[in-house]
Scaffold this motif. Structure first.
Motif, mmCIF file in Angstrom:
data_model
loop_
_atom_site.group_PDB
_atom_site.id
_atom_site.type_symbol
_atom_site.label_atom_id
_atom_site.label_comp_id
_atom_site.label_asym_id
_atom_site.label_seq_id
_atom_site.Cartn_x
_atom_site.Cartn_y
_atom_site.Cartn_z
ATOM 1 N N PRO A 195 116.729 99.396 91.065
ATOM 2 C CA PRO A 195 117.652 98.582 90.279
ATOM 3 C C PRO A 195 118.039 99.251 88.966
ATOM 4 C CG PRO A 195 115.414 97.762 90.012
ATOM 5 C CD PRO A 195 115.340 98.867 91.034
ATOM 6 N N CYS A 196 119.238 98.973 88.509
ATOM 7 C CA CYS A 196 119.740 99.543 87.259
ATOM 8 C C CYS A 196 118.824 99.153 86.096
ATOM 9 C CB CYS A 196 121.154 99.030 87.009
ATOM 10 S SG CYS A 196 121.915 99.621 85.483
ATOM 11 N N VAL A 197 118.695 100.056 85.126
ATOM 12 C CA VAL A 197 117.807 99.792 83.985
ATOM 13 C C VAL A 197 118.338 98.695 83.073
ATOM 14 C CG1 VAL A 197 116.855 102.123 83.980
ATOM 15 C CG2 VAL A 197 118.894 101.616 82.598
ATOM 16 N N ILE A 198 119.641 98.416 83.156
ATOM 17 C CA ILE A 198 120.245 97.389 82.303
ATOM 18 C C ILE A 198 119.911 96.017 82.867
ATOM 19 C CG2 ILE A 198 122.394 96.470 81.352
ATOM 20 C CD1 ILE A 198 123.609 99.265 81.707
ATOM 21 N N GLU A 199 119.397 95.149 82.029
ATOM 22 C CA GLU A 199 119.045 93.802 82.455
ATOM 23 C C GLU A 199 120.180 92.841 82.081
ATOM 24 O OE1 GLU A 199 115.212 92.491 81.293
ATOM 25 O OE2 GLU A 199 114.194 94.318 81.949
ATOM 26 N N ASP A 200 121.014 92.530 83.044
ATOM 27 C CA ASP A 200 122.100 91.580 82.844
ATOM 28 C C ASP A 200 122.428 90.940 84.184
ATOM 29 O OD1 ASP A 200 123.397 93.598 84.206
ATOM 30 O OD2 ASP A 200 124.815 94.097 82.623
ATOM 31 N N ASP A 201 123.586 90.304 84.287
ATOM 32 C CA ASP A 201 123.914 89.563 85.503
ATOM 33 C C ASP A 201 124.209 90.452 86.708
ATOM 34 O OD1 ASP A 201 123.569 87.153 84.232
ATOM 35 O OD2 ASP A 201 125.698 86.876 83.774
ATOM 36 N N MET A 202 124.359 91.745 86.499
ATOM 37 C CA MET A 202 124.579 92.624 87.642
ATOM 38 C C MET A 202 123.388 92.591 88.598
ATOM 39 S SD MET A 202 127.485 94.061 88.181
ATOM 40 C CE MET A 202 127.022 95.298 89.393
ATOM 41 N N ARG A 203 122.233 92.270 88.104
ATOM 42 C CA ARG A 203 121.060 92.211 88.984
ATOM 43 C C ARG A 203 121.273 91.170 90.085
ATOM 44 N NH1 ARG A 203 115.560 94.307 86.342
ATOM 45 N NH2 ARG A 203 116.486 96.101 85.287
#
Length: 234
Positions: free
Chosen positions: A69-77
């Motif tokens: 998973p992408c390192v950015i924690e936002d709604d894309m998860r």
């Protein structure tokens, strides 16, 4: 409504800041065509409703850092899960200076973690999914938007079917453009047909449908969905 067939799932990804705007209305129509005519499961998301931060470009530092998973924690998860579980994506966008709006650009840039899985996992996570494209605007630029999206998606391993585009460039109501609505219906149809072909479910005999019965059907469904949707938000 017909029963959901063959376990096919479509993700409809739109990008409009206005709930009452043409892009959102057409997205609801696309969702209706998918369910009511093609009999497949469809989920609609509009990227303006989510917190999608810009890509950090980790791949530029080290190709192995860009991984799911992408390192950015936002709604894309959450949106990543929708994409993983879908067989195809239909992009619906307005035209912002020959391109997509910023939130849609962020959404697409953040798909790099799926494409870069070629290096981190051995295969793009988007490989073999199907994508089609709809652009709506008051002025020119529709083909520039669509060809850009096609190039990006194909570069990520996505399959593009025949008749995979529809566009309306006028300040008139898109719903009054019968050729556009017919194209929209065929975008959905051909996306589903391509998914079926790839899954070995069905070999298409023909793709684009334009008989009078089909024209009457899509026109009625489009108008009913638009009226019901506008009544629910206004």
């Amino acid at each position: 409504m017909p029963l959901i067939r063959d376990g096919i799932r479509l993700l409809i990804a739109s990008s409009s800041p206005r709930e009452y705007g043409s892009v959102r209305i057409v997205a609801k129509i696309v969702e209706g065509f998918a369910k009511d005519i093609e009999g497949v499961e469809a989920i609609h998301i509009d990227v303006y409703d989510y917190d999608i931060k810009p890509c950090l470009g980790c791949v530029s530092d080290d190709v192995m850092l860009c991984r799911y998973p992408c390192v950015i924690e936002d709604d894309m998860r959450k949106l990543y899960e929708y994409i993983v579980n879908s067989d195809g994506i239909i992009f619906i966008t307005p035209i912002y200076w020959y391109n997509v709006p910023g939130p849609m650009k962020n959404f697409i840039d953040r798909l790099t973690v799926f494409e870069n899985a070629i290096f981190t996992e051995g295969r793009s996570r988007l490989e073999g999914k199907v994508a089609s494209f709809i652009a709506i605007g008051n002025d020119t630029g529709s083909i520039a938007v669509i060809q850009n999206l096609m190039a990006i998606m194909n570069s990520m391993g996505v399959v593009i079917p025949p008749w995979a585009l529809a566009y309306h460039t006028s300040d008139e109501d898109p719903l009054e453009n019968e050729s556009f609505i017919l194209d929209v219906a065929n975008v959905v149809r051909c996306t589903v047909l391509m998914i079926k072909a790839l899954k070995g479910i069905e070999k298409p005999i023909y793709w684009y449908r334009a008989d009078d019965e089909y024209k009457t059907l899509v026109k009625k469904i489009a108008r009913d969905i638009a009226n019901n949707y506008l009544s629910s938000i206004l």
